[in-house]
Design an enzyme around this catalytic site. Structure first.
Site, PDB file in Angstrom:
ATOM      1  CE  LYS A 141      -3.789  -1.989  -0.757  1.00 47.94           C
ATOM      2  NZ  LYS A 141      -4.336  -3.127   0.272  1.00 47.94           N
TER       3      LYS A 141
HETATM    4  C1  LIG Z   1      -5.382  -4.204   0.577  1.00 47.01           C
HETATM    5  C2  LIG Z   1      -6.811  -3.927   0.285  1.00 47.01           C
HETATM    6  C3  LIG Z   1      -7.631  -4.572   1.477  1.00 47.01           C
HETATM    7  C4  LIG Z   1      -7.209  -5.416   2.650  1.00 47.01           C
HETATM    8  O1  LIG Z   1      -6.271  -4.894   3.181  1.00 47.01           O
HETATM    9  P1  LIG Z   1      -4.970  -5.652   4.183  1.00 47.01           P
HETATM   10  O2  LIG Z   1      -4.183  -4.907   4.797  1.00 47.01           O
HETATM   11  O3  LIG Z   1      -4.465  -6.536   2.980  1.00 47.01           O
HETATM   12  O4  LIG Z   1      -5.811  -6.763   4.848  1.00 47.01           O
HETATM   13  C5  LIG Z   1      -9.342  -4.156   1.401  1.00 47.01           C
HETATM   14  N1  LIG Z   1      -9.554  -3.437   0.344  1.00 47.01           N
HETATM   15  C6  LIG Z   1      -8.898  -3.056  -0.699  1.00 47.01           C
HETATM   16  C7  LIG Z   1      -9.521  -2.328  -1.742  1.00 47.01           C
HETATM   17  C8  LIG Z   1      -7.292  -3.599  -0.597  1.00 47.01           C
HETATM   18  O5  LIG Z   1      -6.549  -3.045  -1.756  1.00 47.01           O
END
Ligand SMILES: *Cc1c(COP(=O)(O)O)cnc(C)c1O
Length: 378
Positions: A187
């Site tokens: 992210k």
């Molecule tokens: C990455 C992501 C998540 C989940 O996050 P995690 O930290 O991987 O559990 C949820 N929604 C979207 C759109 C994502 O890209």
């Protein structure tokens, strides 16, 4: 074999300051949730301008979505409406509460939930609407909140792609109902694994803390203190979702650099858009990226050419990705109630994610864009 080094789709920024933060936190010796966790929450709140809205960090974005969906009151017999065009984490957060997932369509402009599709799906069982800000581009949020207010249901914003994005000048998470972020490995900022829920008002603080930490009700000071409180009560079903010190320290070091990450990613997205503008078969996102904290750069290509383009890029050492396939086609969610999903089906068959990193060299963007245009010229 390509003569160039491989280009991954994602590449987290892990500079010396990040490593130092992790080692310092390790040296400190306190591994559990502690003062660094509280500091991470405060600094996220300050960055977003969240005011008196509680920021509660969790050990993943999925956990944040699960807490928010539970806080919205969703459970067995209820429905939560959300796009089929969303990451599985959101759907899993809903089904984990026992509520039914109901799939709405998306709109072409924002790739987010189509408010009219949502409106048509509202039923007496609807507890909440969950929306995504795809790639960091804000969905038609005003219309979504209008529908939610008309029917008295809560809104959960899956803002895993949108940390730092703005809507009408206001940061996502500084207004609205329940907002969830992810600080997962790829992210825009990462705490290795992590996430956050921003609640609507101080009333959400206590229930969010209980949901995050195995239903335990204890005062905030104790919660972050170094030591365990032996007088506690368990007041609801909760989960082991708290964020410990080392991830919090890494998250803090990343948060300190987020503005640079975002502006460099905007610059790369603009360069991609410019370089691909004249390729007839390629559609680039319809945004100037000004208010967008770009998580991915995606294009749309004719669906019957996509697999060949992926192979063409791969042969040049360039990875790409597809975010996402429509969840209504996945085994676990096949039977869910839904509207017609023509836009979802078209978009899901056409989108392709190209590499985007923080502080990505222009030459790398040029190489990827050149490989894409080369494919269609060939
Ligand atoms: C990455 C992501 C998540 C989940 O996050 P995690 O930290 O991987 O559990 C949820 N929604 C979207 C759109 C994502 O890209």
């Amino acid at each position: 074999m390509s003569p160039h080094p491989p280009v991954p789709v994602f590449q987290p920024y892990l500079g010396e300051e990040v490593k130092k933060a992790a080692v310092d936190a390790l040296d400190d010796g306190w591994l559990g949730m502690g003062p660094l966790t509280a500091q991470f929450e405060q600094e996220i709140g300050a960055y977003l301008g969240a005011g008196d809205r509680p920021v509660v960090v969790t050990n993943s974005g999925t956990a944040a979505l699960h807490c928010a969906t539970a806080l919205a009151g969703a459970g067995p017999g209820d429905e939560v409406i959300c796009p089929s065009f969303q990451y599985a984490a959101g759907h899993q957060a809903i089904s984990a509460t026992g509520a039914d997932v109901v799939f709405c369509d998306i709109e072409e402009r924002t790739y987010g939930a189509d408010p009219e599709s949502v409106r048509a799906l509202i039923s007496p069982r609807t507890k909440a609407i969950m929306v995504v800000h795809y790639a960091g581009i804000i969905c038609d949020l005003d219309a979504i909140y209008d529908v939610a207010h008309e029917h008295g249901v809560r809104v959960i914003e899956d803002a895993a792609h949108a940390f730092g994005s703005r809507h009408r000048g206001r940061p996502i998470g500084s207004f609205g109902d329940l907002t969830c972020f992810s600080f997962g490995p790829v992210k825009v900022i990462t705490s290795l694994e992590g996430g956050a829920v921003v609640g609507h008002s101080p009333d959400d603080t206590q229930p969010l803390h209980e949901l995050r930490f195995i239903g335990i009700d204890s005062d905030t000071r104790t919660r972050y203190e170094r030591g365990r409180n032996w007088e506690y009560d368990v007041v609801r079903q909760g989960f082991r979702y708290h964020l410990s010190s080392i991830p919090a320290a890494i998250g803090l070091s990343q948060l300190a650099m987020v503005d640079g990450f975002i502006s460099s990613r905007q610059r790369s997205c603009r360069l991609y858009s410019e370089l691909l503008a004249d390729v007839r078969e390629v559609t680039v996102p319809e945004t100037d990226w000004a208010d967008v904290s770009p998580f991915i750069f995606f294009i749309r290509v004719p669906s019957d050419r996509r697999a060949d383009l992926v192979a063409h890029l791969k042969a040049q050492g360039i990875s790409s990705g597809v975010h996402w396939v429509g969840a209504h086609q996945l085994t676990y969610y096949k039977g869910c109630r839904r509207s017609e999903l023509p836009v979802t089906e078209r978009v899901a068959s056409e989108v392709l994610t190209l590499p985007l990193h923080s502080h990505m060299a222009d030459g790398l963007v040029e190489r990827v864009a050149g490989a894409v245009s080369g494919f269609f010229a060939g």
